[in-house]
Design an enzyme around this catalytic site. Structure first.
Site, PDB file in Angstrom:
ATOM      1  N   ASP A 164       0.822  -1.231   0.000  1.00 12.92           N
ATOM      2  CA  ASP A 164       0.000   0.000   0.000  1.00 12.92           C
ATOM      3  C   ASP A 164       0.844   1.264   0.000  1.00 12.92           C
ATOM      4  O   ASP A 164       0.428   2.301   0.518  1.00 12.92           O
ATOM      5  CB  ASP A 164      -0.941   0.027   1.219  1.00 12.92           C
ATOM      6  CG  ASP A 164      -1.741  -1.258   1.373  1.00 12.92           C
ATOM      7  OD1 ASP A 164      -2.326  -1.700   0.379  1.00 12.92           O
ATOM      8  OD2 ASP A 164      -1.756  -1.813   2.486  1.00 12.92           O
ATOM      9  N   LYS A 216       2.422   2.239  -5.196  1.00 14.20           N
ATOM     10  CA  LYS A 216       3.167   1.727  -6.351  1.00 14.20           C
ATOM     11  C   LYS A 216       2.447   1.993  -7.662  1.00 14.20           C
ATOM     12  O   LYS A 216       3.077   2.154  -8.703  1.00 14.20           O
ATOM     13  CB  LYS A 216       3.395   0.224  -6.201  1.00 14.20           C
ATOM     14  CG  LYS A 216       4.296  -0.159  -5.028  1.00 14.20           C
ATOM     15  CD  LYS A 216       4.535  -1.649  -4.946  1.00 14.20           C
ATOM     16  CE  LYS A 216       3.317  -2.413  -4.521  1.00 14.20           C
ATOM     17  NZ  LYS A 216       2.885  -2.135  -3.140  1.00 14.20           N
ATOM     18  N   GLY A 268      -3.884  -4.576  -4.932  1.00 16.95           N
ATOM     19  CA  GLY A 268      -4.683  -3.572  -5.620  1.00 16.95           C
ATOM     20  C   GLY A 268      -3.881  -2.315  -5.883  1.00 16.95           C
ATOM     21  O   GLY A 268      -3.274  -1.757  -4.971  1.00 16.95           O
ATOM     22  N   HIS A 269      -3.831  -1.895  -7.142  1.00 19.86           N
ATOM     23  CA  HIS A 269      -3.159  -0.650  -7.509  1.00 19.86           C
ATOM     24  C   HIS A 269      -4.212   0.345  -7.965  1.00 19.86           C
ATOM     25  O   HIS A 269      -4.959   0.074  -8.907  1.00 19.86           O
ATOM     26  CB  HIS A 269      -2.154  -0.885  -8.650  1.00 19.86           C
ATOM     27  CG  HIS A 269      -0.920  -1.615  -8.220  1.00 19.86           C
ATOM     28  ND1 HIS A 269       0.035  -2.048  -9.099  1.00 19.86           N
ATOM     29  CD2 HIS A 269      -0.488  -1.975  -6.999  1.00 19.86           C
ATOM     30  CE1 HIS A 269       1.012  -2.652  -8.432  1.00 19.86           C
ATOM     31  NE2 HIS A 269       0.703  -2.620  -7.157  1.00 19.86           N
ATOM     32  N   GLN A 323       2.121  -6.012  -3.119  1.00 19.41           N
ATOM     33  CA  GLN A 323       2.394  -6.009  -1.672  1.00 19.41           C
ATOM     34  C   GLN A 323       3.762  -5.359  -1.386  1.00 19.41           C
ATOM     35  O   GLN A 323       4.129  -4.416  -2.067  1.00 19.41           O
ATOM     36  CB  GLN A 323       2.309  -7.429  -1.089  1.00 19.41           C
ATOM     37  CG  GLN A 323       0.910  -8.009  -1.057  1.00 19.41           C
ATOM     38  CD  GLN A 323       0.605  -8.903  -2.229  1.00 19.41           C
ATOM     39  OE1 GLN A 323       1.474  -9.473  -2.857  1.00 19.41           O
ATOM     40  NE2 GLN A 323      -0.653  -9.051  -2.538  1.00 19.41           N
TER      41      GLN A 323
END
Length: 423
Positions: free
Chosen positions: A13, A16, A40-41, A224
């Site tokens: 988080d 990225k 999740g991005h 991650q």
């Protein structure tokens, strides 16, 4: 520079997505090499918010080829939903701009069911996303997993699922006492999904080999962070894959080459989702302020992120563990205008003072030592940063002994300053 790896240097988080998106614009190929749709991005493009879980960020650039490597655990149903969402955002996905390794391990319904039951009824809560990631890697390591190529032959798929179900069936019936589909039902579901995914399936290892031979520019996109790495992270409160730089070699391949640059994405403070020790966690109004101002809620689960001061001993460790060559300091704007500002510079641990963590350290037993920093109030409207913020950056650089190559101060693509050239 031919290749760049973007790695999360904390517990994930770190922001990225935006940086991968910006640097992906300069690349020919963007590669995911580990994890699954537990990541999740979030990328903000104008007035659009695009959240990617499985599909690499390269799909936002028409000249890029996006690759899902064989180290990724792949949920076909989640992929179809994500593909539809991406298509609705105006992005056309074809077999030319998106390639999925036919050797990816498949997340079955059984894997997701087992993950959820363990977390709900098991003796230890890890804080998983419930997406079936861990059980799928278990199947892979125990050599009874389902591969993407298996989805294209119903007979082979059914036979493998029948063998895969034998042990799980005992758990579902006798321990968790939950309903589950038969191997034939699950095979039919996956086979139908496989028909839709087959055009994207390919030998991605050879594709990357050829891309390198043609001197194309490659970006490896991590999910991650290093502190969630199955080997280097804060075990057992970790994910089930190698999130560090080493995962690239096992999960995608870099035939005959090494990574030119490893960029660690680092929040100007520290956050963590789920269970596990967190030395610099703030339980007061300051922590709540950072959480609120930083919008610290997970892109995948929506869970609140725990917040704390920047942990330099952990950051120094991830620099060494993943061979980081520079870092991007993100969400600096969240700390701007605060009344107090600290960094953790060392731990008291087992009668010693240490300034670098290491594998297996019991983070629940460390006492963080803090250094008070001068507060800054930058609005980031000018090209220069305040002396106080420059001092904060210098403190980080001197401690971890690599440069801060990027400063990010908001979610928009434009809210970023490059202090180093990449590509």
């Amino acid at each position: 520079m031919q290749s760049l790896a973007i790695i999360g240097s904390q517990w994930g988080d770190e922001g990225k997505g935006k940086i991968t998106d910006l640097l992906g614009a300069k690349c020919d190929v963007v590669v995911r090499y580990q994890g699954g749709n537990n990541a999740g991005h979030t990328i903000i493009v104008g007035d659009k918010k695009i959240v990617l879980h499985l599909i690499p960020s390269g799909v936002l650039h028409s000249h890029c080829t996006s690759v899902i490597g064989h180290g990724v655990v792949f949920d076909p149903e989640a992929f179809m939903v994500e593909m539809e969402n991406v298509s609705n955002s105006g992005i056309n996905l074809t077999s030319e701009n998106l390639k999925i390794s036919s050797n990816c391990s498949i997340i079955t319904y059984y894997n997701k069911l087992l993950d959820g039951q363990r977390e709900a009824k098991g003796p230890v809560k890890i804080g998983t996303t419930g997406k079936g990631i861990g059980p799928t890697y278990e199947d892979k390591i125990s050599r009874k997993g389902i591969k993407l190529r298996d989805l294209f032959d119903l007979d082979i798929l059914t036979t493998k699922l029948e063998a895969n179900l034998i042990e799980k069936e005992a758990l579902f019936k006798n321990l968790y006492r939950c309903d589950y589909p038969s191997a034939q039902e699950e095979a039919k579901r996956l086979y139908e999904l496989g028909k839709k995914i087959k055009p994207f399936a390919t030998d991605t290892f050879s594709f990357l080999d050829q891309s390198i031979r043609e001197n194309k520019k490659l970006l490896y996109e991590g999910a991650q962070g290093v502190l969630l790495d199955i080997d280097y992270g804060s075990y057992p409160f970790v994910t089930s894959s190698n999130t560090s730089c080493g995962g690239i070699y096992t999960g995608a391949g870099l035939p005959g080459k090494s990574i030119s640059e490893v960029l660690g994405i680092t929040k100007a403070y520290t956050t963590r989702v789920g269970e596990g020790p967190f030395p610099t966690e703030l339980f007061d109004d300051v922590g709540e302020f950072i959480q609120t101002k930083g919008g610290e809620f997970g892109a995948t689960t929506g869970r609140k992120r725990r917040c704390g001061w920047l942990d330099l001993p952990l950051l120094k460790y991830t620099v060494k563990a993943s061979n980081l060559t520079s870092i991007a300091l993100t969400k600096v704007d969240v700390l701007s205008g605060m009344d107090t500002l600290k960094v953790c510079y060392a731990y008291e641990y087992e009668g010693e003072t240490i300034d670098c963590a290491y594998p297996g350290i019991d983070l629940s037993k460390v006492k963080p030592l803090y250094k008070k920093m001068k507060c800054f109030s930058d609005d980031f409207k000018s090209d220069t940063l305040s002396k106080e913020l420059e001092d904060y950056i210098k403190e980080v650089e001197q401690f971890i002994e690599i440069p801060v190559g990027i400063i990010a101060y908001g979610p928009e693509r434009s809210e970023i300053k490059f202090r180093k050239d990449y590509f």
